[in-house]
Design a protein around this motif. Structure first.
Motif, mmCIF file in Angstrom:
data_model
loop_
_atom_site.group_PDB
_atom_site.id
_atom_site.type_symbol
_atom_site.label_atom_id
_atom_site.label_comp_id
_atom_site.label_asym_id
_atom_site.label_seq_id
_atom_site.Cartn_x
_atom_site.Cartn_y
_atom_site.Cartn_z
ATOM 1 N N UNK A 311 24.172 -106.777 -22.891
ATOM 2 C CA UNK A 311 24.573 -108.175 -23.079
ATOM 3 C C UNK A 311 23.970 -109.052 -21.989
ATOM 4 N N UNK A 312 23.435 -110.181 -22.375
ATOM 5 C CA UNK A 312 22.811 -111.115 -21.441
ATOM 6 C C UNK A 312 23.892 -111.986 -20.810
ATOM 7 N N UNK A 313 24.292 -111.639 -19.586
ATOM 8 C CA UNK A 313 25.403 -112.366 -18.931
ATOM 9 C C UNK A 313 24.925 -113.685 -18.335
ATOM 10 N N UNK A 333 22.158 -102.832 -16.814
ATOM 11 C CA UNK A 333 23.538 -102.386 -17.003
ATOM 12 C C UNK A 333 24.368 -102.628 -15.746
ATOM 13 N N UNK A 334 23.764 -102.410 -14.580
ATOM 14 C CA UNK A 334 24.467 -102.640 -13.316
ATOM 15 C C UNK A 334 24.845 -104.116 -13.179
ATOM 16 N N UNK A 335 23.927 -105.000 -13.556
ATOM 17 C CA UNK A 335 24.213 -106.443 -13.499
ATOM 18 C C UNK A 335 25.341 -106.800 -14.450
ATOM 19 N N UNK A 340 31.089 -108.020 -15.360
ATOM 20 C CA UNK A 340 32.322 -107.653 -16.050
ATOM 21 C C UNK A 340 33.457 -107.471 -15.041
ATOM 22 N N UNK A 341 33.152 -106.873 -13.898
ATOM 23 C CA UNK A 341 34.175 -106.673 -12.873
ATOM 24 C C UNK A 341 34.719 -108.001 -12.367
ATOM 25 N N UNK A 342 33.827 -108.998 -12.210
ATOM 26 C CA UNK A 342 34.251 -110.333 -11.788
ATOM 27 C C UNK A 342 35.136 -110.989 -12.826
ATOM 28 N N UNK A 343 34.767 -110.820 -14.091
ATOM 29 C CA UNK A 343 35.526 -111.425 -15.175
ATOM 30 C C UNK A 343 36.932 -110.868 -15.276
#
Length: 345
Positions: A311-313, A333-335, A340-343
């Motif tokens: 997914x393009x964050x 994937x790491x990005x 996701x962790x921030x969200x």
């Protein structure tokens, strides 16, 4: 003679008075308290029964004016069965006009793209609770009959993938078989005869194409991106790589009646043939309803060497970044995982 003349005049005046009363009654609005309710006129009801029903409900104050009007105009047999809402106040002539036009109360059934048969069954039961036999399992049993699509996909075990996503208007009393038939008919409008020939050129059956389309449907929400997602699926199939599509784990959980809204590790470890993390190749069948866009993407994939996507964050528009190497994919994937962790905080 004077008495006879008086009688004639009296009769004429009475006729005039009565005619005026009929005319006035037909054009005088009648107030009632059923404006927010539906009044059901049963099939096979006679004109007299219909008027009696309307009078009992307070929609008309008297049956006589309409009886006379219908007798004179010959419109008594033009009234139709249905479920009607009558404004308040409303004149008897307006009531009659509504009945002549007919009104069938409908229920909207909204089937979004990507809905599974389990989602569709739940929605049918929710929108048509009066249907018999009742319950989601009964609807799913009907979906297991592939006779509606046997000419297209003889190997299909259910109607999954062949119930076209759309917004439908159905009569409230419709039966479930008619609902399923209509959704399949909509699919047939999209599935063109030449698509089967195209599938053969890809060395696939029509059922396999619809299966791929369903995977695309669940992975991408953007029409313009779907051919690229399709290319990743085809590239992985050629390389003998598991497709790794997590939505198949969701489908497994729904099949096994344990979907709780979250993909659990046990879902990803399932031994089901639908588990594209474990099993190489396509799942046994579609995992969702499919749109025209996804079908076309499955038939005409883009030409790429991509085998990964994330997914393009950065854009945050539901699009994906695509990769041809494992190293680039791991960085992407790491990005994504960091975002996701921030969200989740």
């Amino acid at each position: 003679m004077k008495g006879l003349k008086f009688l004639i005049v009296a009769v004429i005046l009475a006729v005039i008075a009565f005619s005026y009363w009929v005319y006035s009654s037909l054009h005088t609005p009648n107030a009632h308290d059923k404006g927010n309710q539906y009044i059901q006129i049963q099939h096979g009801s006679s004109p007299g029964q219909i008027l009696a029903k309307l009078a009992a409900e307070g929609i008309i104050s008297s049956q006589t004016p309409l009886k006379i009007y219908m007798k004179v105009t010959g419109t008594g047999n033009e009234m139709q069965a249905g479920e009607y809402q009558f404004d308040s106040p409303i004149t008897p002539l307006e009531v009659l006009e509504k009945l002549r036009k007919g009104k069938l109360r409908t229920v909207k059934l909204i089937v979004p793209e990507g809905f599974t048969r389990f989602d569709i069954a739940k929605r049918i039961v929710g929108e048509f609770p009066q249907n018999k036999p009742a319950g989601e399992d009964s609807v799913l049993d009907l979906m297991n009959d592939n006779s509606l699509i046997k000419d297209i996909a003889p190997e299909a075990k259910s109607l999954e993938g062949y119930m076209y996503p759309n917004t439908y208007d159905f009569p409230r009393a419709v039966n479930t078989e008619a609902i399923l038939k209509k959704m399949v008919e909509e699919f047939r409008k999209v599935w063109k005869p030449e698509y089967a020939s195209r599938a053969a050129k890809l060395k696939l059956t029509s059922h396999q194409v619809i299966t791929i389309a369903s995977l695309i449907e669940t992975e991408s929400r953007l029409d313009e991106e779907r051919p690229v997602v399709a290319s990743v699926i085809y590239n992985r199939l050629k390389k003998g790589m598991p497709l790794g599509i997590d939505q198949t784990a969701v489908y497994i959980a729904k099949m096994e009646h344990r979907w709780d809204g979250v993909i659990n590790r046990s879902d990803l470890e399932s031994a089901s043939p639908y588990n594209t993390r474990k099993v190489v190749g396509l799942p046994p069948g579609p995992i969702s309803s499919v749109s025209k866009s996804s079908i076309k993407a499955a038939l005409y994939p883009a030409s790429t060497n991509y085998i990964y996507y994330v997914l393009n964050v950065e854009k945050n528009d539901k699009s994906h970044n695509f990769y041809s190497s494992a190293a680039d994919f791991e960085r992407g994937k790491a990005a994504y995982q960091a975002w996701l962790a921030k969200e989740r905080k």
